[in-house]
Design an enzyme around this catalytic site. Sequence first.
Site, PDB file in Angstrom:
ATOM      1  N   GLU A 147      -0.866 -10.877   3.069  1.00 60.67           N
ATOM      2  CA  GLU A 147      -0.731 -10.018   4.258  1.00 60.67           C
ATOM      3  C   GLU A 147      -1.105 -10.774   5.530  1.00 60.67           C
ATOM      4  O   GLU A 147      -0.455 -10.617   6.565  1.00 60.67           O
ATOM      5  CB  GLU A 147      -1.603  -8.768   4.114  1.00 60.67           C
ATOM      6  CG  GLU A 147      -1.048  -7.784   3.108  1.00 60.67           C
ATOM      7  CD  GLU A 147      -1.946  -6.581   2.887  1.00 60.67           C
ATOM      8  OE1 GLU A 147      -1.415  -5.535   2.495  1.00 60.67           O
ATOM      9  OE2 GLU A 147      -3.162  -6.682   3.072  1.00 60.67           O
TER      10      GLU A 147
ATOM     11  N   ALA B 222      -3.260  -0.344   6.951  1.00 61.12           N
ATOM     12  CA  ALA B 222      -4.614  -0.871   7.214  1.00 61.12           C
ATOM     13  C   ALA B 222      -5.631   0.069   6.594  1.00 61.12           C
ATOM     14  O   ALA B 222      -5.334   1.245   6.316  1.00 61.12           O
ATOM     15  CB  ALA B 222      -4.864  -0.997   8.712  1.00 61.12           C
ATOM     16  N   ASP B 223      -6.840  -0.456   6.395  1.00 63.74           N
ATOM     17  CA  ASP B 223      -7.918   0.354   5.824  1.00 63.74           C
ATOM     18  C   ASP B 223      -8.869   0.878   6.888  1.00 63.74           C
ATOM     19  O   ASP B 223      -9.420   1.951   6.763  1.00 63.74           O
ATOM     20  CB  ASP B 223      -8.686  -0.481   4.791  1.00 63.74           C
ATOM     21  CG  ASP B 223      -7.784  -0.886   3.655  1.00 63.74           C
ATOM     22  OD1 ASP B 223      -7.265   0.008   2.971  1.00 63.74           O
ATOM     23  OD2 ASP B 223      -7.550  -2.097   3.479  1.00 63.74           O
TER      24      ASP B 223
ATOM     25  N   LYS C  28      -7.929   6.391   9.297  1.00 60.46           N
ATOM     26  CA  LYS C  28      -8.264   4.964   9.296  1.00 60.46           C
ATOM     27  C   LYS C  28      -8.930   4.521  10.605  1.00 60.46           C
ATOM     28  O   LYS C  28      -9.411   3.395  10.699  1.00 60.46           O
ATOM     29  CB  LYS C  28      -6.990   4.129   9.057  1.00 60.46           C
ATOM     30  CG  LYS C  28      -6.212   4.481   7.800  1.00 60.46           C
ATOM     31  CD  LYS C  28      -6.988   4.168   6.549  1.00 60.46           C
ATOM     32  CE  LYS C  28      -6.255   4.475   5.258  1.00 60.46           C
ATOM     33  NZ  LYS C  28      -5.064   3.713   5.026  1.00 60.46           N
TER      34      LYS C  28
ATOM     35  N   GLY D 214       0.819  -1.205   0.000  1.00 61.30           N
ATOM     36  CA  GLY D 214       0.000   0.000   0.000  1.00 61.30           C
ATOM     37  C   GLY D 214       0.850   1.250   0.000  1.00 61.30           C
ATOM     38  O   GLY D 214       2.081   1.204   0.078  1.00 61.30           O
ATOM     39  N   SER D 215       0.155   2.381  -0.067  1.00 62.64           N
ATOM     40  CA  SER D 215       0.854   3.658  -0.239  1.00 62.64           C
ATOM     41  C   SER D 215       1.536   4.127   1.039  1.00 62.64           C
ATOM     42  O   SER D 215       2.392   5.017   0.992  1.00 62.64           O
ATOM     43  CB  SER D 215      -0.139   4.717  -0.729  1.00 62.64           C
ATOM     44  OG  SER D 215      -1.184   4.888   0.220  1.00 62.64           O
ATOM     45  N   THR D 216       1.183   3.560   2.197  1.00 60.19           N
ATOM     46  CA  THR D 216       1.860   3.907   3.456  1.00 60.19           C
ATOM     47  C   THR D 216       3.000   2.925   3.722  1.00 60.19           C
ATOM     48  O   THR D 216       4.147   3.329   3.954  1.00 60.19           O
ATOM     49  CB  THR D 216       0.853   3.880   4.639  1.00 60.19           C
ATOM     50  OG1 THR D 216      -0.332   4.570   4.265  1.00 60.19           O
ATOM     51  CG2 THR D 216       1.457   4.545   5.878  1.00 60.19           C
TER      52      THR D 216
HETATM   53  C1  5RP Z   1      -3.327  -3.723   0.990  1.00 58.29           C
HETATM   54  C2  5RP Z   1      -3.610  -3.211   2.342  1.00 58.29           C
HETATM   55  C3  5RP Z   1      -3.077  -1.867   2.680  1.00 58.29           C
HETATM   56  O1  5RP Z   1      -2.211  -1.965   3.754  1.00 58.29           O
HETATM   57  C4  5RP Z   1      -4.238  -0.978   3.004  1.00 58.29           C
HETATM   58  O2  5RP Z   1      -5.120  -0.971   1.879  1.00 58.29           O
HETATM   59  C5  5RP Z   1      -3.792   0.449   3.306  1.00 58.29           C
HETATM   60  O3  5RP Z   1      -3.264   1.035   2.151  1.00 58.29           O
HETATM   61  P1  5RP Z   1      -2.846   2.571   2.115  1.00 58.29           P
HETATM   62  O4  5RP Z   1      -1.725   2.745   3.069  1.00 58.29           O
HETATM   63  O5  5RP Z   1      -2.481   2.801   0.660  1.00 58.29           O
HETATM   64  O6  5RP Z   1      -4.077   3.370   2.497  1.00 58.29           O
HETATM   65  O7  5RP Z   1      -4.235  -3.836   3.174  1.00 58.29           O
HETATM   66  O8  5RP Z   1      -3.983  -4.936   0.725  1.00 58.29           O
END
Ligand code: 5RP
Length: 235
Positions: free
Chosen positions: A112, A92-93, A130, A31-33
């Site tokens: 994951e 995480a989302d 989040k 993910g982007s983080t």
């Molecule tokens: C990927 C994930 C990511 O960690 C989650 O979607 C968070 O992503 P982001 O940091 O881009 O918001 O679970 O499957």
Amino acid sequence: MGDTEAIKKILGTQAVDRFVENGMRLGLGTGSTAIWAARRVAARIADGSLRGIRAVVTSLQTELEARALGIPVFTLNDAALDCTLDLTIDGADEIDPARNLIKGGGGALLMEKIIAYSSRRLLIIAGASKLSARLCDSFAIPLEVAADAVATVSRRIREMGGEAAIRIAVRKAGPVVTDLGNLLLDVTFRQAFDPQRMEDELKVIPGVLENGLFTKKKPELLIGHSEDNVEYRTA
Ligand code: 5RP
């Protein structure tokens, strides 16, 4: 409000500088983080301040970046890792007050979960957007599903009182196909549910390879409220 790239970079950098030690078997999230943690690991290996890291990646996104940046990449099948990681850093989302998670926004939930649940410590890095009073308030629960089971799994979800939508790709016709060749169903429940029990109930539906509820491994949290306010939470 979305979390800025600056906050994501600070979280990835702090996660590595505060928690990664020489010689660790390290899970690298998606993910982007989480990608900022991989970049920081690579930078610290390159400048010689981090040695002996053996990384396991959760997705093709992270694998390509890690290999290109010179991070030594292993899999959990490598005997040298003994099926165990010291630490995994991932995003995480959605995060509830009990530190249950929804993950899988990037479609990498299967790897994951394998990697998170094989880690002694799980560190989740996420912007404050989040945080949520209740899971499923703002994000659906992703299921990784065998293509031939999409209809039967969707019916079972309806019987459970939920709704399931096939995740559709952007800049590709048709559904998202995961790194492991499966499809994704994004599932919402309007009614309240027990996250731990729901993780188990979703897990046993035939055709579901994994679900995006992470309730069995309580993570440590690094939450970015702003660029100069990062909170470390273990309870
Ligand atoms: C990927 C994930 C990511 O960690 C989650 O979607 C968070 O992503 P982001 O940091 O881009 O918001 O679970 O499957």
